[in-house]
Design a protein around this motif. Structure first.
Motif, PDB file in Angstrom:
ATOM      1  N   LYS A   1     -42.647 -34.393  15.691  1.00 40.32           N
ATOM      2  CA  LYS A   1     -43.048 -34.349  14.383  1.00 40.32           C
ATOM      3  C   LYS A   1     -43.357 -33.378  14.050  1.00 40.32           C
ATOM      4  O   LYS A   1     -43.086 -32.757  12.618  1.00 40.32           O
TER       5      LYS A   1
ATOM      6  N   GLN B   1     -50.185 -37.285  13.278  1.00 39.45           N
ATOM      7  CA  GLN B   1     -50.636 -38.391  13.819  1.00 39.45           C
ATOM      8  C   GLN B   1     -50.487 -37.708  15.528  1.00 39.45           C
ATOM      9  O   GLN B   1     -49.723 -38.423  15.750  1.00 39.45           O
TER      10      GLN B   1
ATOM     11  N   ALA C   1     -49.258 -41.848  17.686  1.00 40.32           N
ATOM     12  CA  ALA C   1     -48.620 -42.419  16.968  1.00 40.32           C
ATOM     13  C   ALA C   1     -47.707 -42.770  17.900  1.00 40.32           C
ATOM     14  O   ALA C   1     -46.307 -42.223  17.767  1.00 40.32           O
TER      15      ALA C   1
ATOM     16  N   LYS D   1     -46.139 -45.433  18.800  1.00 39.23           N
ATOM     17  CA  LYS D   1     -45.058 -46.759  18.425  1.00 39.23           C
ATOM     18  C   LYS D   1     -44.457 -46.370  18.136  1.00 39.23           C
ATOM     19  O   LYS D   1     -42.855 -46.118  17.879  1.00 39.23           O
ATOM     20  N   ASP D   2     -44.691 -45.057  16.899  1.00 43.63           N
ATOM     21  CA  ASP D   2     -43.692 -44.974  15.939  1.00 43.63           C
ATOM     22  C   ASP D   2     -43.177 -43.120  16.249  1.00 43.63           C
ATOM     23  O   ASP D   2     -41.821 -43.324  16.183  1.00 43.63           O
ATOM     24  N   ASN D   3     -43.535 -42.413  16.840  1.00 44.55           N
ATOM     25  CA  ASN D   3     -43.145 -41.078  17.246  1.00 44.55           C
ATOM     26  C   ASN D   3     -42.771 -40.855  18.720  1.00 44.55           C
ATOM     27  O   ASN D   3     -42.035 -39.663  18.870  1.00 44.55           O
TER      28      ASN D   3
ATOM     29  N   LYS E   1     -36.823 -41.705  18.914  1.00 41.84           N
ATOM     30  CA  LYS E   1     -37.035 -40.713  17.828  1.00 41.84           C
ATOM     31  C   LYS E   1     -37.393 -40.201  17.482  1.00 41.84           C
ATOM     32  O   LYS E   1     -37.997 -38.869  18.060  1.00 41.84           O
TER      33      LYS E   1
ATOM     34  N   VAL F   1     -38.349 -37.024  13.979  1.00 44.94           N
ATOM     35  CA  VAL F   1     -38.833 -37.609  13.281  1.00 44.94           C
ATOM     36  C   VAL F   1     -38.175 -36.465  12.334  1.00 44.94           C
ATOM     37  O   VAL F   1     -38.755 -35.064  12.495  1.00 44.94           O
TER      38      VAL F   1
ATOM     39  N   ASP G   1     -41.550 -43.349   5.562  1.00 47.82           N
ATOM     40  CA  ASP G   1     -43.146 -43.947   4.853  1.00 47.82           C
ATOM     41  C   ASP G   1     -44.099 -43.478   4.248  1.00 47.82           C
ATOM     42  O   ASP G   1     -43.528 -42.304   3.465  1.00 47.82           O
TER      43      ASP G   1
ATOM     44  N   VAL H   1     -38.668 -41.685  10.274  1.00 50.99           N
ATOM     45  CA  VAL H   1     -37.563 -41.810  12.116  1.00 50.99           C
ATOM     46  C   VAL H   1     -36.194 -41.783  12.204  1.00 50.99           C
ATOM     47  O   VAL H   1     -35.852 -43.314  11.511  1.00 50.99           O
TER      48      VAL H   1
END
Length: 477
Positions: A40, A56, A59, A61-63, A96, A98, A108, A114
Motif C-alpha cells: 500500500k 492502514q 489491514a 485481510k485487505d492488503n 494483493k 494496492v 474503496d 486492490v
C-alpha cells in the motif's frame, strides 16, 4: 535470468544471516517463520506521507500478502555492544497489489484498488545491522530493537534495491528460544520493467513472525556456564563459584581450598580442625587431641615443654634434654636408668635397656668354643686356651642381662658313659672359668651331650677333632 535470480535467492535464504537478538555467550542465532508483504505504501494517494504509509497498517485481510508456509530464514551474529549483523532471505507470492485510482471500478472510499497481478513471485535478500535494547531495560524476556540495512528484491522479472529501516520485538521463552516479531519499511529504488502490470518499483512493508534459536556458546565441562564466563572451564562447577567446583561443599572452591576433599572453615583455608585447638589438622601433629601451637598442636600434660608423644615421662616434668623425665638415661638408649637393667650399656627398649644377643654374636662365641683345647681325657685346659676363654668372657660381659648355656661334646672314642661324663665336666670347667672372671653365676648353665651330637664324621681324625668342642647358646626367657 528469471530462474537464475530465483536460485540465487533460495541459496541466500539457506546461507543467509539476519539480525535477531543474541549475546556474547551465544553469538549465533537462526530464525525462521512466515513473512507478509504490504504494497500500500507505494500506491500513492492519501493525505501526505504519514497517511499513505500508516493509515492502514493492520489491514491484513485487505492488503497483506502471506504465503502459508515457512517463507523466511535468517541467521545472525552478535558483534558486541548490543549490536548484531547479518542477512535474511525471504519468499512470497503477490496476489494483493494496492494502487491508488479513484476512477477505477471497485475502488474503496479512499480511492484504493486492490488487484491480483497474477503469478507474481517475490524474493528478497536483505542485510541489516540491529541494536538491542534488552540490556538497557534490564529484561530477560522482552527484547525490543531497531535496525537499518539494505537489500535487493526480485519481483516477477524485475529487481530493485531497497533501504530497510525497521523495528522488532522478541519474547524470550527460554534463554535460547524465543518468538521474534519484526517489521521493515523497504524503500525501493528503480523502475519496474513490467510497468504494464504494476507501477514503478514498489516500496513496501515486510513483516516477519517466527521462532528464533540462539546457539554457538561453548561449555566444555557441561556445567551450564559458558567457557568465557567459566573460571574453571574444563572442570564442572557451580554457578555461584563462576563454574569452579567445591567438592567438599564448605563454601570454598577447590582451587582455593587447601583441603578440597574434606570440609573446613575459611580461616583454615577449607581444612578441618578436629580437636578445636586452632591448628588445622594438616598442620597438627596431634589432630585428635588439643594442644598448643608451640608444640604443633600436641598436648603437654606435665607442662615441661615436651609434647606427650615425645615425653618419656608425660606425667612428671623433666628437662627437654632428658626427654621430659627427671631421671637420667646414662647410656642414651631411650630407657631411663630407673627402668634400665643395663644402665651403663646401650641396649634396646624391647630388652629393658640391655643389648640383645644376635645370631652373629652366638656364631662368634661358638667359633671360639671350637678352639678350646683340653688335656687328653681330662677337663683341664691347655695353656693356649686361656686367651680364647678370656675373649668369650669379654663378649658375655657385653650382654649383662642375658643368660647362656655352655654345652660339652666329645668324639666317639671310648665308652658312652665315659664320654658323657667327660662332656659334662668340660662344660662345667668352662662355666667355672667364666664365673671366676666375673660373669654372674645365675647367668650361666652347663650340660654335656657326650658323643650324641657329632657335627662331623668320627671315622677320620679331622672329624673327631671337630666333634670335640664346646658350644654356647642363648637361654631365652
Amino acid at each position: 535470468m528469471k530462474h537464475l535470480n530465483k536460485i540465487l535467492v533460495a541459496a541466500m535464504m539457506v546461507m543467509g544471516l539476519s539480525s535477531q537478538a543474541q549475546d556474547s555467550n551465544n553469538p549465533w542465532a537462526i530464525s525462521f517463520g512466515a513473512n507478509a508483504v504490504d504494497t500500500k505504501t507505494s500506491a500513492g494517494g492519501g493525505n501526505g506521507w504519514l497517511d499513505r504509509h500508516f493509515s492502514q497498517p493492520f489491514a491484513v485481510k485487505d492488503n497483506w500478502n502471506i504465503l502459508p508456509s515457512v517463507s523466511y530464514v535468517s541467521v545472525s551474529k552478535y558483534v558486541g555492544n548490543n549490536l548484531s549483523v547479518g542477512l535474511q532471505g525471504s519468499v512470497n507470492k503477490i496476489n494483493k497489489f494496492v494502487k491508488f485510482d479513484p476512477t477505477a471500478p471497485g475502488h474503496d472510499s479512499r480511492g484504493y484498488v486492490v488487484s491480483n497481478p497474477g503469478d507474481l513471485m517475490y524474493y528478497g535478500i536483505d542485510a541489516s545491522v540491529k541494536y538491542s535494547f534488552m540490556t538497557l531495560i534490564n529484561s530477560k524476556v522482552l527484547d525490543p530493537s531497531l535496525h537499518v540495512g539494505g537489500g535487493y528484491t526480485f519481483l516477477g522479472d524485475s529487481s530493485f534495491g531497497t533501504v530497510n529501516p525497521g523495528a522488532g520485538l522478541t519474547f524470550w521463552i527460554t534463554e535460547n528460544v524465543g518468538l521474534a516479531l519484526e517489521t521493515s519499511y523497504k524503500k525501493a529504488f528503480g523502475d519496474r520493467e513490467d510497468a504494464t502490470r504494476t507501477p514503478d518499483a514498489p516500496s513496501h512493508f515486510q513483516h516477519t513472525a517466527g521462532i528464533i534459536f540462539k546457539f554457538g556458546g561453548k561449555d566444555t565441562d557441561g556445567d551450564g556456564i559458558y567457557d568465557k564466563d567459566d573460571v574453571c572451564p574444563e572442570i564442572a562447577g557451580l554457578k555461584e563459584f563462576n563454574g569452579c567446583p567445591d567438592t567438599d561443599a564448605d563454601g570454598i572452591t577447590d582451587k582455593e581450598d587447601s583441603c578440597p576433599e574434606v570440609a573446613g572453615p575459611k580461616e583454615f583455608n577449607g581444612c578441618p580442625d578436629t580437636d578445636g585447638d586452632g591448628i588445622a589438622d594438616k598442620d597438627d601433629a596431634c589432630p585428635e587431641v588439643a594442644g598448643p601451637k608451640a608444640l604443633n598442636g600436641c598436648p603437654d600434660a606435665d607442662g615441661d615443654g615436651v609434647a606427650n608423644k615425645d615425653d618419656k615421662c608425660p606425667n612428671v616434668a623433666g628437662p627437654r634434654d632428658n626427654r621430659g623425665c627427671p631421671w637420667p638415661d646414662t647410656d642414651g638408649d631411650s630407657v631411663l636408668d630407673k627402668d634400665d637393667k643395663c644402665p651403663n650399656v646401650k641396649g634396646t627398649v624391647a630388652n629393658s635397656g640391655c643389648p640383645e644377643v644376635t645370631a652373629d654374636v652366638i656364631k662368634q662365641l661358638n667359633d671360639y668354643g671350637k678352639t678350646i683345647l683340653f688335656d687328653s681325657g681330662k677337663a683341664s685346659f691347655k695353656e693356649q686356651t686361656f686367651a680364647v676363654l678370656q675373649s668369650i668372657t669379654d663378649i658375655l660381659k657385653e650382654f649383662p642381662n642375658s643368660s647362656f648355656m655352655i654345652e660339652g661334646h666329645t668324639d666317639s672314642d671310648g665308652s658312652n658313659v665315659l664320654n658323657q661324663a667327660l662332656s659334662e665336666n668340660r662344660a662345667a670347667a668352662v662355666r667355672n672359668f667364666l664365673v671366676e672372671k666375673g660373669i654372674n653365676t645365675d647367668r650361666l648353665k652347663s650340660t654335656g651331650y657326650g658323643e650324641t651330637k657329632p657335627i662331623a664324621s668320627n671315622k677320620t681324625a679331622k672329624g673327631k677333632a671337630e666333634n670335640r668342642r664346646v658350644e654356647v647358646s642363648l637361654i631365652k626367657e
